[in-house]
Design a protein around this motif. Structure first.
Motif, mmCIF file in Angstrom:
data_model
loop_
_atom_site.group_PDB
_atom_site.id
_atom_site.type_symbol
_atom_site.label_atom_id
_atom_site.label_comp_id
_atom_site.label_asym_id
_atom_site.label_seq_id
_atom_site.Cartn_x
_atom_site.Cartn_y
_atom_site.Cartn_z
ATOM 1 N N UNK A 7 0.836 -1.200 0.000
ATOM 2 C CA UNK A 7 0.000 0.000 0.000
ATOM 3 C C UNK A 7 0.874 1.254 0.000
ATOM 4 N N UNK A 8 1.995 1.203 0.716
ATOM 5 C CA UNK A 8 2.918 2.340 0.741
ATOM 6 C C UNK A 8 3.459 2.619 -0.657
ATOM 7 N N UNK A 9 3.808 1.555 -1.390
ATOM 8 C CA UNK A 9 4.304 1.694 -2.764
ATOM 9 C C UNK A 9 3.242 2.346 -3.642
ATOM 10 N N UNK A 10 2.023 1.854 -3.554
ATOM 11 C CA UNK A 10 0.927 2.387 -4.363
ATOM 12 C C UNK A 10 0.655 3.847 -4.001
ATOM 13 N N UNK A 11 0.633 4.159 -2.709
ATOM 14 C CA UNK A 11 0.399 5.539 -2.268
ATOM 15 C C UNK A 11 1.501 6.467 -2.759
ATOM 16 N N UNK A 12 2.747 5.994 -2.730
ATOM 17 C CA UNK A 12 3.885 6.800 -3.184
ATOM 18 C C UNK A 12 3.757 7.127 -4.664
ATOM 19 N N UNK A 67 0.949 7.094 -6.521
ATOM 20 C CA UNK A 67 -0.234 7.928 -6.759
ATOM 21 C C UNK A 67 -0.044 9.362 -6.272
ATOM 22 N N UNK A 68 0.732 9.553 -5.230
ATOM 23 C CA UNK A 68 0.958 10.892 -4.682
ATOM 24 C C UNK A 68 2.005 11.684 -5.463
ATOM 25 N N UNK A 69 2.681 11.019 -6.393
ATOM 26 C CA UNK A 69 3.694 11.715 -7.190
ATOM 27 C C UNK A 69 5.045 11.801 -6.511
ATOM 28 N N UNK A 70 5.235 11.106 -5.392
ATOM 29 C CA UNK A 70 6.507 11.173 -4.674
ATOM 30 C C UNK A 70 7.644 10.533 -5.474
ATOM 31 N N UNK A 71 7.333 9.497 -6.249
ATOM 32 C CA UNK A 71 8.366 8.869 -7.079
ATOM 33 C C UNK A 71 8.848 9.854 -8.139
ATOM 34 N N UNK A 72 7.913 10.601 -8.728
ATOM 35 C CA UNK A 72 8.289 11.602 -9.724
ATOM 36 C C UNK A 72 9.109 12.716 -9.080
ATOM 37 N N UNK A 73 8.735 13.122 -7.870
ATOM 38 C CA UNK A 73 9.500 14.154 -7.158
ATOM 39 C C UNK A 73 10.935 13.703 -6.951
ATOM 40 N N UNK A 74 11.127 12.423 -6.607
ATOM 41 C CA UNK A 74 12.470 11.877 -6.408
ATOM 42 C C UNK A 74 13.232 11.878 -7.731
ATOM 43 N N UNK A 75 12.539 11.556 -8.827
ATOM 44 C CA UNK A 75 13.170 11.594 -10.151
ATOM 45 C C UNK A 75 13.696 12.998 -10.438
ATOM 46 N N UNK A 76 12.877 14.015 -10.214
ATOM 47 C CA UNK A 76 13.320 15.393 -10.441
ATOM 48 C C UNK A 76 14.515 15.733 -9.560
ATOM 49 N N UNK A 77 14.497 15.245 -8.330
ATOM 50 C CA UNK A 77 15.619 15.481 -7.417
ATOM 51 C C UNK A 77 16.901 14.863 -7.974
ATOM 52 N N UNK A 133 14.839 -13.956 -1.969
ATOM 53 C CA UNK A 133 13.493 -14.513 -2.083
ATOM 54 C C UNK A 133 12.930 -14.159 -3.453
ATOM 55 N N UNK A 134 12.071 -15.025 -3.974
ATOM 56 C CA UNK A 134 11.374 -14.707 -5.214
ATOM 57 C C UNK A 134 10.474 -13.504 -4.984
ATOM 58 N N UNK A 135 10.366 -12.662 -5.995
ATOM 59 C CA UNK A 135 9.480 -11.507 -5.910
ATOM 60 C C UNK A 135 8.163 -11.852 -6.581
ATOM 61 N N UNK A 136 7.093 -11.622 -5.894
ATOM 62 C CA UNK A 136 5.756 -11.840 -6.439
ATOM 63 C C UNK A 136 5.047 -10.496 -6.416
ATOM 64 N N UNK A 137 4.531 -10.075 -7.551
ATOM 65 C CA UNK A 137 3.828 -8.797 -7.625
ATOM 66 C C UNK A 137 2.532 -8.919 -6.829
ATOM 67 N N UNK A 138 2.330 -8.033 -5.869
ATOM 68 C CA UNK A 138 1.063 -8.062 -5.133
ATOM 69 C C UNK A 138 -0.114 -7.868 -6.092
ATOM 70 N N UNK A 139 -1.177 -8.587 -5.860
ATOM 71 C CA UNK A 139 -2.337 -8.576 -6.750
ATOM 72 C C UNK A 139 -2.843 -7.155 -7.021
ATOM 73 N N UNK A 140 -2.778 -6.278 -6.008
ATOM 74 C CA UNK A 140 -3.309 -4.917 -6.186
ATOM 75 C C UNK A 140 -2.456 -4.105 -7.161
ATOM 76 N N UNK A 141 -1.226 -4.554 -7.457
ATOM 77 C CA UNK A 141 -0.346 -3.804 -8.358
ATOM 78 C C UNK A 141 -0.248 -4.428 -9.754
#
Length: 165
Positions: free
Chosen positions: A2-7, A9-19, A150-158
């Motif tokens: 949920x934290x990943x999805x919120x990040x 959706x809130x544009x925080x990942x894009x803000x980090x990219x600009x940084x 560990x193997x990575x499994x994409x959470x169903x919500x993503x």
């Protein structure tokens, strides 16, 4: 999850990219409005589909080598990098194309000969399939100090979010 999805959706990942762009001396205003970018490569060429079908798997190492040839990377640490050189893919793996569709656009300031060699290498690398290919998710494992590998499994919500990307 949920934290990943919120990040995202809130544009925080894009803000980090600009940084990160700013930290590397890039012009952040171009990220906000790409039409403000005015540098143009001396030579440019489209690479087009030679047949109809679905784009097959692409070779990331060869694409990187083509980028270096065009001037977008370096073989020696102190070599200059041309900020307008490189390639832009207009299609992605598994995408359906018709003969003549533009797959990629190549840019260089080095020479017409370099552009020709790069286009030829890219054209030779591209394969076509009769049916869509399954594209594996880029992240296959997670490594932590507590749990090891560990193997990575994409959470169903993503899953839907990543399938649209």
């Amino acid at each position: 999850v949920q934290l990943c999805l919120n990040t995202l959706q809130a544009g925080k990942a894009y803000d980090k990219f600009e940084e990160m762009v700013a930290a590397h001396g890039g012009d952040v205003s171009v990220c906000r409005d790409p039409t403000t970018y005015s540098l143009v490569a001396k030579w440019t060429r489209e690479v087009k589909a030679t047949q109809a079908g679905f784009i097959g798997p692409l070779d990331g190492l060869l694409i990187g080598n083509i980028s270096v040839l065009l001037g977008a990377g370096r073989l020696i640490a102190d070599e200059p990098v041309d900020e307008v050189a490189g390639l832009i893919f207009r299609c992605k793996e598994g995408q359906e194309v018709k003969e003549g569709d533009v797959i990629a656009q190549l840019y260089t300031n080095r020479s017409q000969d370099v552009l020709e060699r790069a286009c030829h290498s890219l054209q030779e690398m591209i394969t076509y399939t009769d049916a869509p290919i399954k594209i594996p998710f880029v992240v296959s494992n997670i490594v932590t100090s507590k749990d090891g590998v560990q193997d990575f499994v994409i959470p169903e919500c993503l899953v839907e979010l990543f399938e649209r990307a």
